[in-house]
Design an enzyme around this catalytic site. Sequence first.
Site, PDB file in Angstrom:
ATOM      1  N   CYS A  19     -40.841  -4.073 -17.200  1.00 62.21           N
ATOM      2  CA  CYS A  19     -41.001  -2.673 -17.592  1.00 62.21           C
ATOM      3  C   CYS A  19     -39.756  -2.084 -17.252  1.00 62.21           C
ATOM      4  O   CYS A  19     -38.643  -2.622 -16.553  1.00 62.21           O
ATOM      5  CB  CYS A  19     -42.106  -2.061 -16.768  1.00 62.21           C
ATOM      6  SG  CYS A  19     -41.785  -2.408 -14.888  1.00 62.21           S
ATOM      7  N   GLU A  55     -46.441  -1.398  -2.335  1.00 57.03           N
ATOM      8  CA  GLU A  55     -46.564  -0.027  -3.078  1.00 57.03           C
ATOM      9  C   GLU A  55     -47.211   1.040  -2.265  1.00 57.03           C
ATOM     10  O   GLU A  55     -47.139   2.047  -1.960  1.00 57.03           O
ATOM     11  CB  GLU A  55     -47.113   0.323  -4.613  1.00 57.03           C
ATOM     12  CG  GLU A  55     -47.065   1.433  -5.185  1.00 57.03           C
ATOM     13  CD  GLU A  55     -47.513   1.509  -6.417  1.00 57.03           C
ATOM     14  OE1 GLU A  55     -47.187   0.591  -7.178  1.00 57.03           O
ATOM     15  OE2 GLU A  55     -48.202   2.399  -6.965  1.00 57.03           O
ATOM     16  N   SER A  78     -48.046 -10.567  -7.712  1.00 51.18           N
ATOM     17  CA  SER A  78     -47.557  -9.444  -8.594  1.00 51.18           C
ATOM     18  C   SER A  78     -48.869  -8.924  -8.845  1.00 51.18           C
ATOM     19  O   SER A  78     -49.868  -9.287  -9.515  1.00 51.18           O
ATOM     20  CB  SER A  78     -47.040 -10.000  -9.850  1.00 51.18           C
ATOM     21  OG  SER A  78     -47.240  -9.014 -10.839  1.00 51.18           O
ATOM     22  N   ASN A 108     -49.766  -6.282 -11.038  1.00 50.35           N
ATOM     23  CA  ASN A 108     -50.202  -5.991 -12.576  1.00 50.35           C
ATOM     24  C   ASN A 108     -50.349  -7.523 -13.221  1.00 50.35           C
ATOM     25  O   ASN A 108     -51.241  -7.554 -14.160  1.00 50.35           O
ATOM     26  CB  ASN A 108     -49.008  -5.030 -13.087  1.00 50.35           C
ATOM     27  CG  ASN A 108     -47.752  -6.088 -13.404  1.00 50.35           C
ATOM     28  OD1 ASN A 108     -47.691  -6.684 -14.412  1.00 50.35           O
ATOM     29  ND2 ASN A 108     -46.783  -6.060 -12.574  1.00 50.35           N
TER      30      ASN A 108
HETATM   31  S1  SF4 Z   1     -45.101  -1.538 -13.304  1.00 51.36           S
HETATM   32 FE1  SF4 Z   1     -44.156  -0.662 -11.420  1.00 51.36          FE
HETATM   33  S2  SF4 Z   1     -41.977  -0.845 -11.735  1.00 51.36           S
HETATM   34 FE2  SF4 Z   1     -42.912  -1.180 -13.716  1.00 51.36          FE
HETATM   35  S3  SF4 Z   1     -42.947   0.953 -14.748  1.00 51.36           S
HETATM   36 FE3  SF4 Z   1     -44.888   0.784 -13.753  1.00 51.36          FE
HETATM   37  S4  SF4 Z   1     -44.723   1.670 -11.694  1.00 51.36           S
HETATM   38 FE4  SF4 Z   1     -42.549   1.417 -12.548  1.00 51.36          FE
END
Ligand code: SF4
Length: 316
Positions: free
Chosen positions: A17, A131, A228, A230
């Site tokens: 990202c 985070e 991670s 995500n």
């Molecule tokens: S995944 Fe985390 S680092 Fe990537 S755009 Fe989203 S908030 Fe930002």
Amino acid sequence: MAKKPVKVLIANPRGFCAGVQRAIEIVEKALRRFGTPVYVRHEIVHNRFVVEGLQQKGAIFVDTLDDVPAGAPVIFSAHGVPKSVPAAAKRRNMLFVDATCPLVSKVHREAEHHQKTGLHTILIGHAGHPEVIGTMGQLEDGAMTLVETLEDVAALNFDQDTPLAYVTQTTLSLDDTAEIVRVLTLKYPHIATPKKEDICYATTNRQVAVKALAEACDRVIVIGSPNSSNSLRLVEVAERGGALAKLVQRATNIDWNWISDARTIGITAGASAPEILVDEVIQALGRHFDITIDHVTTSTENITFKLPAILLKDAG
Ligand code: SF4
């Protein structure tokens, strides 16, 4: 023996990202500008391959500012840091560069605004994630309450007249968070909601893409690290989409027994996983199966974030 024919579907968007790209570029530019070594507090992004690549270029990863020798530059990771960290760095006259993703900083500013306007902030997120530690650390102790689950929402005991707002971690499951928000706003109808979704565009787009991908696959490989957030969410979304899904760090982690009877294999990658690892997995699949490759594209991305001013002065 002839290889078994298998269809490989690749999710778009996937992988890096804008926040991760920026954080890596910050370390690389800092190495050029300040020379080696450059210290990085915590993993710059949650990917071992990325971290090891930067170590080879001269970055040293440390857990605390105490591990940084006097006079050496230090970079804060993309996940964000509690306010106490830059404050301590300033007190010690350290040269620091903040690689916090601007979309995480946006959540920090929201929490600050809520406090200034007299609202108690509820943070939806995972305890212990860097985070969440960084976001909780934007306000003094007790000014923010973390909820992880529907049970946590049920256990909240604020009076109905307590002024409240909520913010979320940027990398949560869209579906799970929507349910937590639904129950939270049912319980506290007056709660202030974020003007714009806190779950970031990259998390959203990757989950939408893997959902569409999973519907057409019997197995989905998610490339990413076990820490991670995500990437872990992508595994969950793929499974909810009807496929069996597994997280792998790279091709050597593929469980070939698990995948041997697959007819359609989906591939995606978390926001901190580089494309080179996707290529590696495709090549490994090609060695085991007679593959045909297709893509499932649900959106395109063209977001980039500016580098911190201190590095923009660098021509390198
Ligand atoms: S995944 Fe985390 S680092 Fe990537 S755009 Fe989203 S908030 Fe930002």
